[in-house]
Design an enzyme around this catalytic site. Structure first.
Site, mmCIF file in Angstrom:
data_model
loop_
_atom_site.group_PDB
_atom_site.id
_atom_site.type_symbol
_atom_site.label_atom_id
_atom_site.label_comp_id
_atom_site.label_asym_id
_atom_site.label_seq_id
_atom_site.Cartn_x
_atom_site.Cartn_y
_atom_site.Cartn_z
ATOM 1 N N TYR A 246 0.808 -1.215 0.000
ATOM 2 C CA TYR A 246 0.000 0.000 0.000
ATOM 3 C C TYR A 246 0.846 1.272 0.000
ATOM 4 O O TYR A 246 0.297 2.372 0.079
ATOM 5 C CB TYR A 246 -0.927 0.031 1.217
ATOM 6 C CG TYR A 246 -2.129 -0.879 1.133
ATOM 7 C CD1 TYR A 246 -2.300 -1.767 0.081
ATOM 8 C CD2 TYR A 246 -3.105 -0.854 2.132
ATOM 9 C CE1 TYR A 246 -3.401 -2.608 0.024
ATOM 10 C CE2 TYR A 246 -4.215 -1.683 2.071
ATOM 11 C CZ TYR A 246 -4.362 -2.554 1.018
ATOM 12 O OH TYR A 246 -5.457 -3.379 0.957
ATOM 13 N N LYS B 242 4.059 -13.946 5.737
ATOM 14 C CA LYS B 242 4.167 -14.979 4.709
ATOM 15 C C LYS B 242 5.652 -15.181 4.404
ATOM 16 O O LYS B 242 6.097 -15.204 3.256
ATOM 17 C CB LYS B 242 3.393 -14.555 3.452
ATOM 18 C CG LYS B 242 3.194 -15.674 2.428
ATOM 19 C CD LYS B 242 2.244 -16.753 2.903
ATOM 20 C CE LYS B 242 1.988 -17.763 1.781
ATOM 21 N NZ LYS B 242 1.162 -18.897 2.244
ATOM 22 N N ASP C 65 -2.249 -17.078 5.828
ATOM 23 C CA ASP C 65 -3.396 -17.879 5.415
ATOM 24 C C ASP C 65 -3.859 -18.804 6.537
ATOM 25 O O ASP C 65 -5.065 -18.971 6.777
ATOM 26 C CB ASP C 65 -3.113 -18.654 4.119
ATOM 27 C CG ASP C 65 -1.714 -19.235 4.056
ATOM 28 O OD1 ASP C 65 -0.831 -18.754 4.776
ATOM 29 O OD2 ASP C 65 -1.495 -20.172 3.266
ATOM 30 N N ASP D 247 -5.208 -5.060 6.594
ATOM 31 C CA ASP D 247 -6.452 -4.570 6.010
ATOM 32 C C ASP D 247 -7.446 -5.715 5.846
ATOM 33 O O ASP D 247 -8.628 -5.594 6.196
ATOM 34 C CB ASP D 247 -6.144 -3.926 4.652
ATOM 35 C CG ASP D 247 -7.308 -3.108 4.104
ATOM 36 O OD1 ASP D 247 -8.260 -2.827 4.866
ATOM 37 O OD2 ASP D 247 -7.265 -2.752 2.913
#
Length: 326
Positions: free
Chosen positions: A90, A157, A190, A214
């Site tokens: 972002y 991740k 995840d 987010d």
């Protein structure tokens, strides 16, 4: 009270984020902000992003807590999302497909052995720094300690993105070692989504890079009944801006229809930040009772959205004031 957003642009020379508004927040060190509409097609990316950049609001805090009376499939949810809000995907570093800059980047990557899968690609760059990561984890551990939370979880991740999320996780572990009085663990993003749905009670303060934060904050908001009961806050060094998680709804302007509870809960967070803990507790208790009774609430808090007993925005406020005065 200070102004910002699309409705005040004309009065401020086309600027939806006037300098006097920013200066007032800097001077007072705190603000309670309503949802702001960003003008479409006016060359201004986002008033909210502009506010975060101008004040260096690097830690976005979104507590997600179930209140009895809110329609939800989940009970007993009480987690805090801490989202780093200045870096990651972002950050706005993008290269449009077909431009000379995108071609130059493609050539650079190919030259250095990082083959771009397709030649007609656009690019978004994901910067994550030691500085940005360290300060958001230092904030998170301090927040957990001040608010009596038991554990901080780094979400990442790093198994795939070793030089960005890997840096995030490595730095998080360094900060955790300096704050050993607070429990620490980490989860791959995840897996975190599944764990949050199945075992939310195992988690407390989740710290995430911008994009994951987010997404997971909206997931957690859905678990507690929606954005209408999801407050938020943005913290920088010496400044804090409190606001609901939901965005603006211009189509409801002047209709006395919007749900004010997330804004009220954001005010409760502000009182806590200011050290007004008794006032914050009284306000949260009154809001909780209002929700549980289910009478003086807006249409979206009713069992059916067409419920004729739903009240307007101002009536919710009046009912809350009555509870605080009783």
């Amino acid at each position: 009270m200070q102004e910002a957003g699309a409705d005040v642009m004309e009065a401020h020379g086309g600027n939806p984020l006037p300098e006097e508004t920013l200066e007032s927040i800097r001077r007072n060190g705190v603000a309670l902000k309503g949802p702001i509409t960003t003008p479409v097609g006016e060359g201004f990316r986002s008033v909210n992003v502009g506010l975060r950049v101008a004040l260096d609001l690097f830690a976005q805090v979104r507590p997600c807590k179930t209140y009895p009376g809110v329609r939800s499939r989940f009970e007993g949810v009480d987690v805090v999302i801490v989202r780093e809000s200045t870096e990651d995907i972002y950050a706005g570093i993008e290269f449009e497909e077909g431009t000379p800059a995108a071609q130059e980047l493609t050539d650079f990557l190919n030259k250095h052995g990082e083959k771009v899968p397709q030649p007609d690609s656009g690019f978004s760059i994901k910067p994550i720094s030691i500085t940005g990561t360290r300060r958001v984890f230092e904030f998170a551990f301090d927040y957990a300690r001040r608010m009596g939370r038991r554990k901080v979880t780094a979400v990442h991740k790093a198994n795939i993105m070793k030089f960005t999320d890997g840096l995030w996780l490595h730095t998080a572990r360094e900060v955790a070692a300096e704050n050993s009085d607070v429990e620490f663990d980490d989860r791959i993003v995840d897996n975190m989504c599944m764990q949050l749905v199945q075992h939310s009670e195992d988690y407390d303060v989740l710290v995430l890079p911008n994009l994951y934060g987010d997404i997971i904050s909206d997931l957690a908001a859905g678990m507690i009944g929606g954005l209408g009961v999801a407050p938020g806050a943005n913290f920088g060094h010496g400044v804090a801006v409190f606001e609901p998680t939901h965005g603006s709804a211009p189509k409801y302007t002047g209709q006395n229809k919007a749900n004010p509870i997330a804004e009220m809960l954001s005010g409760m967070l502000m009182l806590r930040h200011l050290g007004e803990h008794d006032a914050a507790a009284r306000l949260e208790k009154a809001i909780s009772e209002l929700i549980q009774e289910g009478k003086s609430v807006t249409y979206d808090m009713k069992p059916r959205r067409d419920d004729p007993t739903a009240v307007g925005t101002s009536e919710v406020g009046d009912a809350l004031v009555a509870k605080l005065q009783s």
